[in-house]
Design an enzyme around this catalytic site. Structure first.
Site, PDB file in Angstrom:
ATOM      1  N   THR A 226       0.844  -1.189   0.000  1.00  0.00           N
ATOM      2  CA  THR A 226       0.000   0.000   0.000  1.00  0.00           C
ATOM      3  C   THR A 226       0.877   1.236   0.000  1.00  0.00           C
ATOM      4  OG1 THR A 226      -1.862  -1.079   1.110  1.00  0.00           O
ATOM      5  CG2 THR A 226      -1.734   1.317   1.281  1.00  0.00           C
ATOM      6  N   PHE A 228       1.206   5.071   0.858  1.00  0.00           N
ATOM      7  CA  PHE A 228       0.683   6.118   1.718  1.00  0.00           C
ATOM      8  C   PHE A 228       1.322   7.455   1.339  1.00  0.00           C
ATOM      9  CE2 PHE A 228       0.229   2.248   4.132  1.00  0.00           C
ATOM     10  CZ  PHE A 228      -0.970   2.390   4.833  1.00  0.00           C
TER      11      PHE A 228
END
Length: 331
Positions: A226, A228
């Site tokens: 992921t 960020f």
């Protein structure tokens, strides 16, 4: 200033790990009730991850969406070691805390390598003024199935986490149940102890909420990650200020005429500026019209920043609407 609300296993062929005995860190509380309607719950008070902070730590308060033990909470620890992490139930409340000055920064997921774009964060970056992206962080995500011994019939988790484990769940006929947060799902399973119900969250969440790790690394993609971004208040940096290895993020709406998107992309192509992301979102109130989100890279060549600045300037002239989110160091 108004107060803001804050927000293991059925293991196959492995040793079963018992639940953690110390639950003193379980401080983020929703009232007991229906799990699948978090919007119906009253807002919780802001919750810091750390019970005791030094004077220097108090200077940096960093917001994230979720409860203690969420992947975003782990991202805050990676990007801001020693900071006070403050969880909020929704992305909008996280942005509101930053805009109101309740925190100095926010760490927000924008993209997953398996499930794609986190659309609400993109929309809020466009909607809210006075914010800028200053850094990115890419984090490996290893999902675990957490719960109590016995057959698992349903799994609670954030929709992104459920999407990242879709093949695992389908192959075992486990029903997906959307929840507002991965760590919140773990907390709910720990509190309710409903037979057949498990959560998808991190191994750290299992330890925090006292659950068995029923299965590890259940994500469909072993390279699941992921991305960020760190968001602060202030004006975004222009590409002309960038250094080697930086990137830029923008959103724009093209003029309503044939070839407008091709012309927008050509602003970058003819200057050899590489694009690392391009996606679209519907514009509310304007059916079948779209806003485009774009990331561009600034490579190591001496003229790369100048080329990216020129491409952005051309696009600003050609677009009906445009917003620069920031130019910042790439992960």
């Amino acid at each position: 200033m108004a107060a803001l609300p804050r927000a293991g296993r059925h293991q196959e062929g492995g040793h079963r790990r018992g639940p953690a005995e110390d639950r003193r860190d379980v401080r983020f509380q929703w009232p007991r009730g229906q799990w699948t309607s978090p919007g119906d719950r009253p807002a919780a008070r802001p919750q810091s991850r750390r019970g005791h902070t030094s004077t220097s730590d108090l200077r940096v308060r960093v917001a994230y969406q979720g409860e203690p033990g969420a992947y975003s909470d782990e991202a805050v620890s990676a990007v801001f070691p020693g900071a006070e992490a403050v969880g909020f139930p929704t992305f909008r409340l996280t942005f509101d805390a930053l805009a109101m000055g309740a925190v100095e920064a926010a760490v927000l997921p924008v993209e997953n390598s398996s499930a794609g774009i986190v659309q609400e964060v993109s929309d809020l970056l466009w909607e809210l003024p006075g914010l800028r992206i200053v850094r990115e962080h890419v984090q490996p995500v290893r999902h675990c199935l957490l719960g109590w011994p016995g057959p698992v019939e349903r799994a609670l988790s954030h929709p992104q986490a459920l999407a990242q484990c879709e093949r695992y769940l389908h192959s075992r006929q486990i029903r997906s149940v959307a929840f507002h947060d991965t760590a919140g799902a773990a907390r709910a399973v720990a509190e309710q102890r409903q037979p057949g119900t498990a959560a998808i969250a991190s191994k750290a969440a299992a330890a925090r909420y006292g659950l068995y790790v029923l299965a590890e690394s259940i994500q469909d993609d072993a390279e699941n990650r992921t991305r960020f971004v760190v968001v602060e208040k202030g004006d975004p940096a222009r590409p002309s200020k960038a250094s080697q290895g930086w990137k830029g993020s923008i959103a724009f709406v093209t003029a309503h005429r044939p070839g407008s998107l091709a012309h927008a992309l050509d602003c970058f192509a003819r200057r050899s500026v590489n694009l690392s992301r391009l996606d679209s979102r519907p514009i509310l109130g304007r059916p079948f019209e779209y806003r485009f989100y774009l990331d561009f890279s600034i490579n190591g060549e001496a003229a790369a920043a100048e080329a990216a600045e020129a491409a952005l300037s051309d696009l600003e002239e050609a677009s009906a609407e445009i917003k620069l989110f920031g130019t910042y160091p790439a992960s």
